[in-house]
Design a protein around this motif. Structure first.
Motif, PDB file in Angstrom:
ATOM      1  N   LEU A 299     -25.950  29.659  15.351  1.00  0.00           N
ATOM      2  CA  LEU A 299     -26.931  28.579  15.235  1.00  0.00           C
ATOM      3  C   LEU A 299     -28.284  28.985  15.804  1.00  0.00           C
ATOM      4  N   SER A 300     -28.267  29.728  16.896  1.00  0.00           N
ATOM      5  CA  SER A 300     -29.538  30.168  17.484  1.00  0.00           C
ATOM      6  C   SER A 300     -30.263  31.144  16.566  1.00  0.00           C
ATOM      7  N   GLU A 301     -29.490  31.987  15.845  1.00  0.00           N
ATOM      8  CA  GLU A 301     -30.109  32.933  14.925  1.00  0.00           C
ATOM      9  C   GLU A 301     -30.735  32.223  13.717  1.00  0.00           C
ATOM     10  N   LEU A 302     -30.117  31.125  13.295  1.00  0.00           N
ATOM     11  CA  LEU A 302     -30.571  30.418  12.097  1.00  0.00           C
ATOM     12  C   LEU A 302     -31.328  29.134  12.434  1.00  0.00           C
TER      13      LEU A 302
ATOM     14  N   VAL B 184     -27.800  25.311   2.953  1.00  0.00           N
ATOM     15  CA  VAL B 184     -26.440  25.489   2.436  1.00  0.00           C
ATOM     16  C   VAL B 184     -26.001  26.945   2.575  1.00  0.00           C
ATOM     17  N   LYS B 185     -26.893  27.876   2.309  1.00  0.00           N
ATOM     18  CA  LYS B 185     -26.548  29.295   2.400  1.00  0.00           C
ATOM     19  C   LYS B 185     -26.188  29.699   3.826  1.00  0.00           C
ATOM     20  N   MET B 186     -26.851  29.101   4.806  1.00  0.00           N
ATOM     21  CA  MET B 186     -26.564  29.484   6.195  1.00  0.00           C
ATOM     22  C   MET B 186     -25.185  29.002   6.636  1.00  0.00           C
TER      23      MET B 186
ATOM     24  N   LEU C 266     -19.629  31.340   5.404  1.00  0.00           N
ATOM     25  CA  LEU C 266     -18.925  32.157   6.390  1.00  0.00           C
ATOM     26  C   LEU C 266     -18.767  33.604   5.931  1.00  0.00           C
ATOM     27  N   ALA C 267     -19.114  33.890   4.673  1.00  0.00           N
ATOM     28  CA  ALA C 267     -19.035  35.270   4.172  1.00  0.00           C
ATOM     29  C   ALA C 267     -20.348  35.625   3.486  1.00  0.00           C
ATOM     30  N   PRO C 268     -21.453  35.724   4.244  1.00  0.00           N
ATOM     31  CA  PRO C 268     -22.740  36.051   3.632  1.00  0.00           C
ATOM     32  C   PRO C 268     -22.759  37.469   3.087  1.00  0.00           C
ATOM     33  N   ALA C 269     -23.597  37.696   2.097  1.00  0.00           N
ATOM     34  CA  ALA C 269     -23.677  39.012   1.460  1.00  0.00           C
ATOM     35  C   ALA C 269     -24.110  40.068   2.472  1.00  0.00           C
ATOM     36  N   GLY C 270     -23.417  41.195   2.456  1.00  0.00           N
ATOM     37  CA  GLY C 270     -23.749  42.305   3.342  1.00  0.00           C
ATOM     38  C   GLY C 270     -23.230  42.176   4.751  1.00  0.00           C
TER      39      GLY C 270
END
Length: 688
Positions: free
Chosen positions: A497-500, A437-439, A442-446
């Motif tokens: 998607l490739s990063e996660l 869910v966190k991935m 669209l506005a992740p921390a930092g």
């Protein structure tokens, strides 16, 4: 110049550092012209390029200087020539001066329109702001910006600055970029200026406004905090839905050589008497009718006016609450902005004090709003404080419309706590689900927010304009594939998607997919997949199965019958082709149980009623509807004397059937110790 006609001058940096982004800018301009041809074909557009090898502008001829600035197109009405000029921009080889280019564009507007139609002239600067501007002959760069800003303000010229973010290799470039941003920010003090930073082709598409819509107040008056405390405010719409252009019907009946034909299709309606279809009913003899069952009830306009609700124009405070009590998904419709009345110092101070106090205490206000006198509907909204970050802009409020109780649609999902321990997620599965869910954030921390709403265009509208323009030129042309920039909006980003990928793989590893044991494999599918036997035999059996399934068993249950009520109830509860079936199934099962008890002779229907009540209880727990079951059981208790249900409740107690408690369903308000005391409490009350 027409009232709603706009003149736009595009000032584009085509220097060496902009070559990589120029193809995306060309797409942006193509879409811009397509929109203008649809929305406002009388708008005018001019094009100024800087960073070119050659120099071609009037100021260079008249006063000298202004080198490497080219006027690619004078200000004129948008047409196909404008589209061609913007489709392939020339690539320059010089480091341009954006201040010179702004002055050239402003000079074009002043010479063409003079001081008329203020507010309808706009400059749009697109640059990466990497290279320093030259030193002026007199004064400083800041003085030069102030002079240009004052001239723009006096002529009502707006400035939009789109700054493309790039990676700077040297500290010298970073210093020049910071200085340029400071100069662009300085324009905002003297002019109506806006700076937008973009970092890719997708945000670039949404950065340039197609139309310049002048804001109009929806309300001017008092914000009533109490009968003795009122603040003068103006209310504007901050956001509005961008809709498709109105598509009118087109008539091809006019002669082709008629230059003055409008090709508009006019539709007239005739109302005829039901008893005499040859007689037309005139407008003064008509009255609106509204169906009430099989009848039509006529209601005249005078009767409607007599009973119509006519609230007075006002904006009143209902109260304050913690911001955590207002869920984000409750917001409806468009957003409004409340500002203090311009020029009213007391109103500005009052709004600022209230905004900062609410922000400090983490409070929001609930308002009742009626924008116009006699407005038919009343708005209930939440007022959120907004502290301004600019010295020349006062503090304000944002208003979001809230739903009434009947407008709220809560989705109830069964809790995992009601499942057996073997079917509840373990810690690793819970952690994998949380990370999945966190991935999706669209506005992740930092990190910078992806697909910012203000910089993300509507892909459906963009596709519509492209297709409509193409078909207007080539009616038989095939529609092109969706642009890559728009694909990033409509689908997942492959880079992200490739990063996660590890998070996705971990979720697949922890959450194992299995066949549902309750869902049996259909005989039809098994026969088709069976390797042995002939195809003719399998087809014959499948045909027989299809014929059998076409019988009454294939019909969806819509009512609980007396022959097999439990089966009918389960099938109705399992229906997902509408939201009404769960509620209808519960109501009909309650009626069926009450009928069994009412028609029972010496308890002969008690066991059947117990079975139905148990099925009703389990379904209400699963569907998170404990109140419906508890209320029904309370109703039976209240009527136990009428129906003589003393023995029935003793049987309920022996079967351990009680009210649904809070541990079984989160929405229940019944505690465990109170659940089994219901018949006893009711008996005590009845004896008193």
């Amino acid at each position: 110049m027409a009232r709603n006609k706009e003149a736009l001058v595009l000032v584009v940096d085509v220097g060496p550092t902009m070559h990589d982004i120029l193809p995306d800018i060309e797409k942006l301009f193509t879409m811009l012209v397509q929109k203008k041809l649809m929305y406002s074909k009388n708008d005018e557009v001019g094009i100024v390029l800087f960073g070119t090898e050659e120099t071609k502008n009037d100021l260079q001829k008249e006063v000298g200087g202004y080198l490497h600035v080219v006027v690619l197109q004078d200000i004129k009405v948008v047409d196909d020539v404008t589209m061609d000029n913007l489709r392939e921009l020339p690539r320059g080889n010089r480091n341009g001066d954006f201040l010179d280019a702004i002055v050239v564009g402003m000079d074009m507007l002043i010479k063409k329109f003079g001081p008329t139609n203020k507010g309808k002239h706009r400059l749009c600067l697109i640059t990466d702001a990497q290279h320093p501007v030259k030193e002026p002959d007199e004064g400083s760069k800041a003085d030069q910006v102030n002079t240009i800003g004052q001239l723009m303000k006096s002529h009502g010229v707006r400035l939009d600055c789109i700054v493309v973010k790039v990676k700077l290799a040297m500290s010298v470039q970073q210093k020049a970029a910071d200085e340029n941003i400071d100069l662009l920010n300085q324009f905002a003090k003297n002019t109506i200026s806006k700076i937008i930073h973009v970092d890719g082709p997708t945000s670039l598409l949404g950065a340039l406004r197609t139309r310049n819509i002048s804001p109009v107040t929806v309300y001017r008056g008092d914000l009533e905090l109490s009968s003795s405390m009122k603040i003068k405010v103006w209310v504007y719409k901050k956001t509005a839905e961008e809709k498709f252009p109105t598509l009118k019907k087109y008539s091809d009946k006019a002669p082709r050589n008629d230059k003055f034909a409008t090709h508009e299709l006019k539709i007239d309606y005739e109302y005829k008497n039901t008893e005499d279809f040859g007689k037309v009913v005139p407008p003064e003899q008509r009255i609106k009718g509204y169906r009430y069952g099989p009848q039509v009830v006529p209601i005249s306009t005078a009767e409607w006016e007599a009973v119509k609700f006519r609230p007075e124009k006002s904006v009143k405070l209902l109260g304050f609450t913690d911001s955590s009590n207002i869920m984000r998904h409750y917001y409806m419709k468009d957003v409004y902005v409340f500002i203090p009345e311009p020029g009213d110092t007391k109103a500005i101070l009052a709004v600022s004090s209230l905004v900062r106090a609410m922000k400090e205490m983490n409070k929001v206000a609930i308002l009742r709003c009626v924008w116009r006198q006699g407005q038919g509907n009343v708005i209930i909204g939440v007022l959120t404080p907004n502290i301004s970050s600019a010295d020349n802009i006062p503090d304000s409020f944002y208003l979001n419309v809230l739903p009434f109780a009947e407008d709220v649609r809560e989705f109830q999902f069964p809790s995992f706590n009601n499942l057996p321990a073997s079917r509840q997620p373990n810690e690793l599965q819970q952690e994998a689900s949380d990370n999945l869910v966190k991935m999706l954030d669209l506005a992740p921390a930092g990190q910078e927010e992806l697909l910012k709403p203000e910089l993300t265009p509507n892909p459906v509208l963009q596709r519509f304009y492209q297709s409509l323009y193409l078909r207007s030129k080539h009616p038989d042309a095939q529609l092109p594939q969706l642009d890559a920039s728009l694909l990033r909006i409509t689908g997942p980003d492959s880079d992200i998607l490739s990063e996660l990928k590890s998070e996705v793989d971990n979720f697949r590893k922890q959450i194992e997919l299995r066949d549902n044991p309750k869902k049996r494999r259909s005989t039809k599918r098994a026969l088709l997949e069976k390797p042995s036997g002939s195809n003719e035999e399998a087809a014959a059996v499948v045909k027989a199965i299809d014929y059998h399934n076409a019988g009454p068993s294939a019909v969806k249950v819509e009512k609980i019958g007396c022959s097999n009520p439990l089966k009918d109830f389960e099938e109705m509860m399992a229906r997902r082709d509408g939201s009404k079936w769960v509620e209808k199934a519960i109501k009909e099962m309650q009626d069926h149980i009450y009928g069994l008890l009412e028609n029972s002779y010496k308890g002969d229907n008690y066991l059947n009623a117990i079975e139905c009540l148990t099925a009703l209880r389990n379904s209400c727990i699963q569907e998170q509807e404990p109140k419906k079951f508890n209320d029904f059981l309370h109703y039976l208790c209240e009527n136990q004397k009428t129906l003589d249900l003393r023995d029935f409740f003793e049987l309920l107690s022996s079967k351990n059937i009680t009210l649904i408690t809070k541990t079984e369903a989160a929405d229940s308000d019944v505690k465990m110790e109170d659940a089994k005391l219901l018949p006893i409490k009711n008996e005590i009350i009845s004896q008193e």
